[in-house]
Motif scaffolding. Sequence first.
Motif, PDB file in Angstrom:
ATOM      1  N   UNK A   1       0.835  -1.199   0.000  1.00 44.69           N
ATOM      2  CA  UNK A   1       0.000   0.000   0.000  1.00 44.69           C
ATOM      3  C   UNK A   1       0.874   1.255   0.000  1.00 44.69           C
ATOM      4  N   UNK A   2       0.451   2.239  -0.731  1.00 43.00           N
ATOM      5  CA  UNK A   2       1.162   3.522  -0.634  1.00 43.00           C
ATOM      6  C   UNK A   2       0.959   4.106   0.768  1.00 43.00           C
ATOM      7  N   UNK A   3       1.868   4.925   1.247  1.00 44.01           N
ATOM      8  CA  UNK A   3       1.784   5.452   2.626  1.00 44.01           C
ATOM      9  C   UNK A   3       0.494   6.232   2.882  1.00 44.01           C
ATOM     10  N   UNK A   4      -0.072   6.837   1.809  1.00 42.47           N
ATOM     11  CA  UNK A   4      -1.271   7.641   2.027  1.00 42.47           C
ATOM     12  C   UNK A   4      -2.547   6.900   1.660  1.00 42.47           C
ATOM     13  N   UNK A   5      -2.545   5.566   1.733  1.00 42.35           N
ATOM     14  CA  UNK A   5      -3.713   4.776   1.349  1.00 42.35           C
ATOM     15  C   UNK A   5      -4.877   5.007   2.301  1.00 42.35           C
ATOM     16  N   UNK A   6      -6.083   4.968   1.755  1.00 43.34           N
ATOM     17  CA  UNK A   6      -7.260   5.142   2.603  1.00 43.34           C
ATOM     18  C   UNK A   6      -7.624   3.828   3.247  1.00 43.34           C
ATOM     19  N   UNK A   7      -8.506   3.905   4.265  1.00 47.08           N
ATOM     20  CA  UNK A   7      -8.934   2.682   4.952  1.00 47.08           C
ATOM     21  C   UNK A   7      -9.680   1.750   4.001  1.00 47.08           C
ATOM     22  N   UNK A   8     -10.430   2.374   3.046  1.00 43.81           N
ATOM     23  CA  UNK A   8     -11.178   1.574   2.073  1.00 43.81           C
ATOM     24  C   UNK A   8     -10.224   0.787   1.179  1.00 43.81           C
ATOM     25  N   UNK A   9      -9.166   1.475   0.725  1.00 44.75           N
ATOM     26  CA  UNK A   9      -8.177   0.785  -0.114  1.00 44.75           C
ATOM     27  C   UNK A   9      -7.542  -0.372   0.650  1.00 44.75           C
ATOM     28  N   UNK A  10      -7.273  -0.069   1.936  1.00 43.49           N
ATOM     29  CA  UNK A  10      -6.655  -1.079   2.792  1.00 43.49           C
ATOM     30  C   UNK A  10      -7.572  -2.303   2.931  1.00 43.49           C
ATOM     31  N   UNK A  11      -8.871  -2.026   3.176  1.00 45.10           N
ATOM     32  CA  UNK A  11      -9.824  -3.126   3.305  1.00 45.10           C
ATOM     33  C   UNK A  11      -9.925  -3.940   2.013  1.00 45.10           C
ATOM     34  N   UNK A  12      -9.906  -3.217   0.886  1.00 39.04           N
ATOM     35  CA  UNK A  12     -10.004  -3.906  -0.408  1.00 39.04           C
ATOM     36  C   UNK A  12      -8.828  -4.851  -0.593  1.00 39.04           C
ATOM     37  N   UNK A  13      -7.643  -4.367  -0.230  1.00 42.78           N
ATOM     38  CA  UNK A  13      -6.449  -5.195  -0.394  1.00 42.78           C
ATOM     39  C   UNK A  13      -6.505  -6.401   0.552  1.00 42.78           C
ATOM     40  N   UNK A  14      -6.972  -6.147   1.807  1.00 44.25           N
ATOM     41  CA  UNK A  14      -7.106  -7.249   2.769  1.00 44.25           C
ATOM     42  C   UNK A  14      -8.003  -8.331   2.192  1.00 44.25           C
ATOM     43  N   UNK A  15      -9.134  -7.881   1.561  1.00 43.48           N
ATOM     44  CA  UNK A  15     -10.045  -8.867   0.980  1.00 43.48           C
ATOM     45  C   UNK A  15      -9.387  -9.566  -0.216  1.00 43.48           C
TER      46      UNK A  15
END
Lengths: 323, 323
Positions: free
Chosen positions: B38-52
Amino acid sequence: MLDVRGLTVTLPTETVGITALDGISFDVKPGEVLGIVGESGAGKSIAGAAIIDLLVPPLKRTAGAITLAGERIDHLDAQAMRKVRGRRIGYVFQDPMTSLNPVLTVGRQLIDTMRAHLDITRGMARRKAAEWLDRVGLPNPRETLARYPHELSGGMRQRVVIALALCADPVLLIADEPTTALDVSVQAHILQLLRDLHEESGISMILITHDLGVVSKMADRVAVFYAGRVAEISTVTELFEDPRHPYAEGLLQATPRPSLTGRGHVIQQIPGVMPALGKIPGGCAFHPRCSRASEACRTRVPELREEGGRSYSCFHPIGGKAQ
Amino acid sequence: MLSYVSSRVLQTVAVLLVISFIAFLLVQNLGDPLAILLPPDATLAQRDALVRALHLNQPIVARFFSFVVDMLHGNFGISYRTQEPVAKLIAERFPATAELAFVSLLITIVIGIPAGVYCGVRPRSWMARAIMFTSIAGVTLPNFVVGVVLIAVFSVRLGWLPSFGRGATVNLGFWTTGLLTRSGWESIILPAIALSTFQVTFVIRLLRTQLMEVGRSEHIRFARARGLPDRRIWYVYAIKNTLLPVITIMGLQLGNIIAFSVVTENVFAWPGLGTLFLQSIQAADIPVIAVYLIFVGAVFMVINLAVELSYPLIDPRILKRTS
């Protein structure tokens, strides 16, 4: 057919050569079965292997003339010797469990053997291989061709070994303890087979065995070996009824005879044991165990002498003329 | 036969699963993929998407299951270092390593087998002694030393062959080969020789020992007693009995070459899997390392499987033993 004169085999060691066979002489007449008997270590198998120049190293043939059908075969080069083995002289080994190649089919081994000697096509060799399996009494010869040795019983394997030894039509068969490794019931079958094949083809045969019973059933004449020398050569009847050499007599007396009344029948032993290689005493090798031994026996080696069609090497033969 | 094949295949699959699980644990427990991907400025939504997308929100067994399913679909994850699919990285490098392994196996077979047979048949000849003496060097010298010496002599001093790289390659669509160009062949010779020195000498020594042992066996003696030609005896009757260990060792060695030619590839700057592996270790590129481990395991298992499936063709007794 085969004439062996003065065959000597030595086991070279660091310092001296140990004599394993000491100037052995015997002959096999056409169509005859010669039995070679003696205790283990007497040199029976060495004599057989020496004839086809297949001694296990470091054993070496150092003297002697071997003549097969009028032709000397003791100084042939490797290529000429190869054409004697299998083609002129067939050889049956003792243990059918180890003498067949475990990773090649029975048919392959037969076909290769025939094609090494006979000028025939693969197809002809295949047909002849099946015929041979039939002749040695194997059921379903065509299917058996495709079998591997481990799929056959000991008796069947020995039949295959016999077919392999005979398939290039040799004039002499040397069978080295052909039944020793087999069950008693199978032994009789194999002996019967050898006798049948001998009668069909009239092939000459050397039968090496420690079993006098086998010899009495199969052989015409018998050579008794003791400690690398020939003690006596006689016809089977002569040997069994009127042995000349004290060792031959001892051997007969030491053989148990099957009979109903025979229980309690005393088996006479020959005192002492046969000397090991390299420890053979001077003079007659048998003298330390012989009740008839004299001073001469301790100092001089008795020569193999012929008398009335039989030969023996003894200064004090039983019922014969003293040397 | 069918039960033999299916039991071997099942064993292979089971071992592969175990290897995959170890590699999976490696990926799961080393490093933080989210932090890396993830880029350092990733949003929580992006983070959740990647987790999924990475199935990180599921229990470990389910994650392993989807890891395996992904692999079966050809999805091996993404390299931390280059952000490219791992499958693509390995597919690019594999032909170089495979061709190197193939050529060195070829050298091993063409030189090792005849030399080994020669040394086994005539162990006392001066040629065999010379081969055995030099082969000590082959067994003891590490590949990279051989490689450096080869470069020093043939590239630097004589200038005959290139010292690094793969030369010109031809893209066949699914495979880039160096074996269709002159410079490709010139480039592969030195690394292939360096890589094969150990195997060649190993095969020579193994074959020699095996043949000397088989040469003493009773069935070879019987084959001689039947007058089979020497060439046939050694190259068919004897060698077939020695092939099991030789093929097993060559299979393992082929696996070794493909998997661990790291050092040799490095010496010759060969653009293969070994070089990729070194680069990945330096960059702590866990997905590549993990997939590389699985890949190596798969290569070993497939080669082993092929070797084991060839056993019954060589020695029919195998089937009997296992059934």
